[in-house]
Scaffold this active site. Structure first.
Site, PDB file in Angstrom:
ATOM      1  N   CYS A 245      -4.377 -16.570   7.714  1.00  0.00           N
ATOM      2  CA  CYS A 245      -3.923 -15.381   6.985  1.00  0.00           C
ATOM      3  C   CYS A 245      -4.736 -14.167   7.411  1.00  0.00           C
ATOM      4  O   CYS A 245      -5.962 -14.166   7.324  1.00  0.00           O
ATOM      5  CB  CYS A 245      -4.084 -15.610   5.485  1.00  0.00           C
ATOM      6  SG  CYS A 245      -3.668 -14.146   4.525  1.00  0.00           S
ATOM      7  N   ASN A 254      -4.100 -23.738  10.832  1.00  0.00           N
ATOM      8  CA  ASN A 254      -3.581 -24.805   9.972  1.00  0.00           C
ATOM      9  C   ASN A 254      -3.981 -26.161  10.544  1.00  0.00           C
ATOM     10  O   ASN A 254      -4.354 -26.259  11.715  1.00  0.00           O
ATOM     11  CB  ASN A 254      -2.043 -24.771   9.957  1.00  0.00           C
ATOM     12  CG  ASN A 254      -1.492 -23.517   9.328  1.00  0.00           C
ATOM     13  OD1 ASN A 254      -1.389 -22.491   9.973  1.00  0.00           O
ATOM     14  ND2 ASN A 254      -1.143 -23.611   8.069  1.00  0.00           N
TER      15      ASN A 254
HETATM   16  N1  COA Z   1      10.834  -6.083   5.197  1.00  0.00           N
HETATM   17  C1  COA Z   1      10.846  -4.949   5.938  1.00  0.00           C
HETATM   18  N2  COA Z   1      10.183  -3.844   5.616  1.00  0.00           N
HETATM   19  C2  COA Z   1       9.493  -3.856   4.462  1.00  0.00           C
HETATM   20  C3  COA Z   1       9.443  -4.990   3.652  1.00  0.00           C
HETATM   21  C4  COA Z   1      10.139  -6.136   4.054  1.00  0.00           C
HETATM   22  N3  COA Z   1      10.123  -7.260   3.342  1.00  0.00           N
HETATM   23  N4  COA Z   1       8.681  -4.714   2.584  1.00  0.00           N
HETATM   24  C5  COA Z   1       8.248  -3.470   2.722  1.00  0.00           C
HETATM   25  N5  COA Z   1       8.749  -2.925   3.860  1.00  0.00           N
HETATM   26  C6  COA Z   1       8.499  -1.619   4.417  1.00  0.00           C
HETATM   27  C7  COA Z   1       9.028  -0.544   3.530  1.00  0.00           C
HETATM   28  O1  COA Z   1      10.366  -0.263   3.845  1.00  0.00           O
HETATM   29  C8  COA Z   1       8.105   0.600   3.854  1.00  0.00           C
HETATM   30  O2  COA Z   1       8.496   1.182   5.073  1.00  0.00           O
HETATM   31  P1  COA Z   1       8.351   2.769   5.329  1.00  0.00           P
HETATM   32  O3  COA Z   1       6.884   3.039   5.328  1.00  0.00           O
HETATM   33  O4  COA Z   1       8.986   2.941   6.665  1.00  0.00           O
HETATM   34  O5  COA Z   1       9.088   3.401   4.193  1.00  0.00           O
HETATM   35  C9  COA Z   1       6.772  -0.069   4.100  1.00  0.00           C
HETATM   36  O6  COA Z   1       7.098  -1.415   4.469  1.00  0.00           O
HETATM   37  C10 COA Z   1       5.876  -0.106   2.888  1.00  0.00           C
HETATM   38  O7  COA Z   1       6.612  -0.578   1.811  1.00  0.00           O
HETATM   39  P2  COA Z   1       6.043  -0.737   0.320  1.00  0.00           P
HETATM   40  O8  COA Z   1       7.161  -1.166  -0.541  1.00  0.00           O
HETATM   41  O9  COA Z   1       5.265   0.502  -0.049  1.00  0.00           O
HETATM   42  O10 COA Z   1       5.160  -1.975   0.430  1.00  0.00           O
HETATM   43  P3  COA Z   1       3.597  -2.091   0.638  1.00  0.00           P
HETATM   44  O11 COA Z   1       3.042  -1.174   1.622  1.00  0.00           O
HETATM   45  O12 COA Z   1       2.976  -2.173  -0.719  1.00  0.00           O
HETATM   46  O13 COA Z   1       3.592  -3.532   1.326  1.00  0.00           O
HETATM   47  C11 COA Z   1       4.125  -5.866   1.466  1.00  0.00           C
HETATM   48  C12 COA Z   1       3.799  -4.695   0.598  1.00  0.00           C
HETATM   49  C13 COA Z   1       3.504  -7.093   0.852  1.00  0.00           C
HETATM   50  C14 COA Z   1       5.609  -6.021   1.543  1.00  0.00           C
HETATM   51  C15 COA Z   1       3.603  -5.680   2.901  1.00  0.00           C
HETATM   52  O14 COA Z   1       2.241  -5.335   2.874  1.00  0.00           O
HETATM   53  C16 COA Z   1       3.758  -6.924   3.701  1.00  0.00           C
HETATM   54  O15 COA Z   1       4.855  -7.246   4.155  1.00  0.00           O
HETATM   55  N6  COA Z   1       2.649  -7.632   3.945  1.00  0.00           N
HETATM   56  C17 COA Z   1       2.629  -8.878   4.662  1.00  0.00           C
HETATM   57  C18 COA Z   1       2.081  -9.954   3.787  1.00  0.00           C
HETATM   58  C19 COA Z   1       1.948 -11.217   4.579  1.00  0.00           C
HETATM   59  O16 COA Z   1       2.847 -11.633   5.262  1.00  0.00           O
HETATM   60  N7  COA Z   1       0.769 -11.837   4.499  1.00  0.00           N
HETATM   61  C20 COA Z   1       0.478 -13.002   5.212  1.00  0.00           C
HETATM   62  C21 COA Z   1       1.196 -14.200   4.691  1.00  0.00           C
HETATM   63  S1  COA Z   1       0.441 -14.980   3.313  1.00  0.00           S
HETATM   64 ZN    ZN Z   2      -1.661 -20.742   5.642  1.00  0.00          ZN
END
Ligand code: COA
Ligand code: ZN
Length: 323
Positions: A245, A254
């Site tokens: 992660c 993993n």
């Molecule tokens: N698919 C595509 N784009 C997404 C999305 C999704 N599921 N979720 C959010 N976005 C985009 C939004 O459209 C926005 O885009 P913009 O800046 O062009 O408008 C941007 O991401 C930020 O969106 P927001 O709703 O403000 O979310 P955030 O910044 O709080 O992010 C998460 C939240 C969790 C969705 C994002 O950080 C994320 O996808 N993180 C990955 C987590 C992950 O996979 N971790 C490892 C696995 S455990």
């Molecule tokens: Zn994992």
């Protein structure tokens, strides 16, 4: 149950390398290579494959091609194709791309949930209930992955009761059909795994339980065996042992799919996985990600991949007998 005797018992192997693995890599693996990788894992006999993650492409650029990968793969009958989804936006994209199961993720630790998903656990739970509702309408299965179920790299121990209370809410209120207890940073140890697995199984005998271990401290395979002993029969693993992660300090790969399949096969379990095909796929990984993988089986070969004796063995034998 006794983990040391497989007796043909079925263990479901669930590949997460294409999600958990590739998300941690700096190299962008070309879409066609990801598709080929998923297809080779399906043909090797994995029960489930977490194909990708429908997350923000800014957060995880390595998986920005989630839709194309999902649409490009061959659908091998019997294989469940799952994808990680953090929010409604992700669920919509995943459903549109035809995934069989949404894997929703939340952390059992407040600090890890804030750093990974930028929400409190309560906020995540409310949001995930909404996502689960969407999935139900689309006849898509819902699994919940509970990160840090065996400890948090920032908070330390996470109480069993805390983990089980979140499981109860996801099963009772969100209608989850499956729960994955994730050891996000390799903090789990065998006796702990057995205890939590037993409590989960006793509370929810009919809910699909998966265990997800990282081999960060070398306890991965021991944890798998402890889980089996306590009644678990579904394990996440990643080809080559890649993964980790990006929001968890010190995270690493993993448990390695081919190591688990190799060990369980020797012990008489039925994983349904063709080790030969798995190894062929794993040997292609270094070229795709630009570095060696931790796979011990790729390095050492299978237990009975034998080596040639020394060329002068006969001469050695004669000399030995003459002594
Ligand atoms: N698919 C595509 N784009 C997404 C999305 C999704 N599921 N979720 C959010 N976005 C985009 C939004 O459209 C926005 O885009 P913009 O800046 O062009 O408008 C941007 O991401 C930020 O969106 P927001 O709703 O403000 O979310 P955030 O910044 O709080 O992010 C998460 C939240 C969790 C969705 C994002 O950080 C994320 O996808 N993180 C990955 C987590 C992950 O996979 N971790 C490892 C696995 S455990
Ligand atoms: Zn994992």
């Amino acid at each position: 149950m006794n983990a040391w005797e497989g007796g043909g018992r079925r263990i479901h192997m669930q590949e997460v390398g294409t999600r958990d693995g590739l998300q941690a890599e700096s190299a962008f693996v070309p879409t066609c290579e990801k598709i080929a990788l998923v297809d080779s894992l399906a043909r090797a006999g994995m029960a489930k494959i977490e194909v990708t993650a429908f997350v923000s492409p800014k957060a995880i650029p390595a998986l920005a091609d989630a839709q194309d990968v999902m649409r490009g793969i061959e659908r091998v009958p019997g294989v469940v194709y799952s994808a990680l989804v953090p929010n409604v936006r992700g669920a919509e994209r995943a459903i549109e791309s035809g995934v069989d199961e949404l894997n929703l993720v939340m952390s059992a630790s407040e600090t890890h949930n804030l750093s990974n998903l930028r929400m409190t656990r309560a906020q995540s739970f409310a949001a995930l209930c909404e996502v689960a509702g969407l999935a139900r309408q689309a006849a898509c299965a819902v699994n919940i992955s509970l990160s840090c179920s065996f400890g948090c790299p920032m908070e330390g121990n996470v109480a069993e009761d805390t983990v089980l209370a979140w499981c109860a809410r996801f099963i009772g209120e969100a209608g989850a059909g499956g729960i994955t207890l994730c050891d996000t940073t390799g903090m789990a140890y065998p006796t702990q795994v057995a205890a939590l697995t037993r409590r989960f199984r006793a509370a929810w005998p009919d809910i699909e339980l998966s265990l997800h271990f990282h081999n960060t401290r070398g306890m991965g395979l021991a944890n798998v065996l402890a889980g089996i002993d306590a009644g678990a029969d579904r394990f996440d693993a990643s080809l080559g042992g890649i993964g980790g992660c990006p929001y968890a300090p010190g995270a690493s790969g993993n448990v390695c799919t081919e190591e688990v399949v190799h060990a369980l096969g020797l012990m008489g379990y039925d994983t349904g996985v063709d080790l030969e095909r798995l190894l062929a796929a794993s040997k292609r990984l270094p070229e795709l990600i630009g570095h060696e993988t931790p796979s011990q089986i790729v390095k050492a070969g299978r237990r009975l991949d034998l080596h040639q004796p020394p060329q002068d063995l006969e001469a050695i034998r004669e000399r030995a007998h003459a002594r």
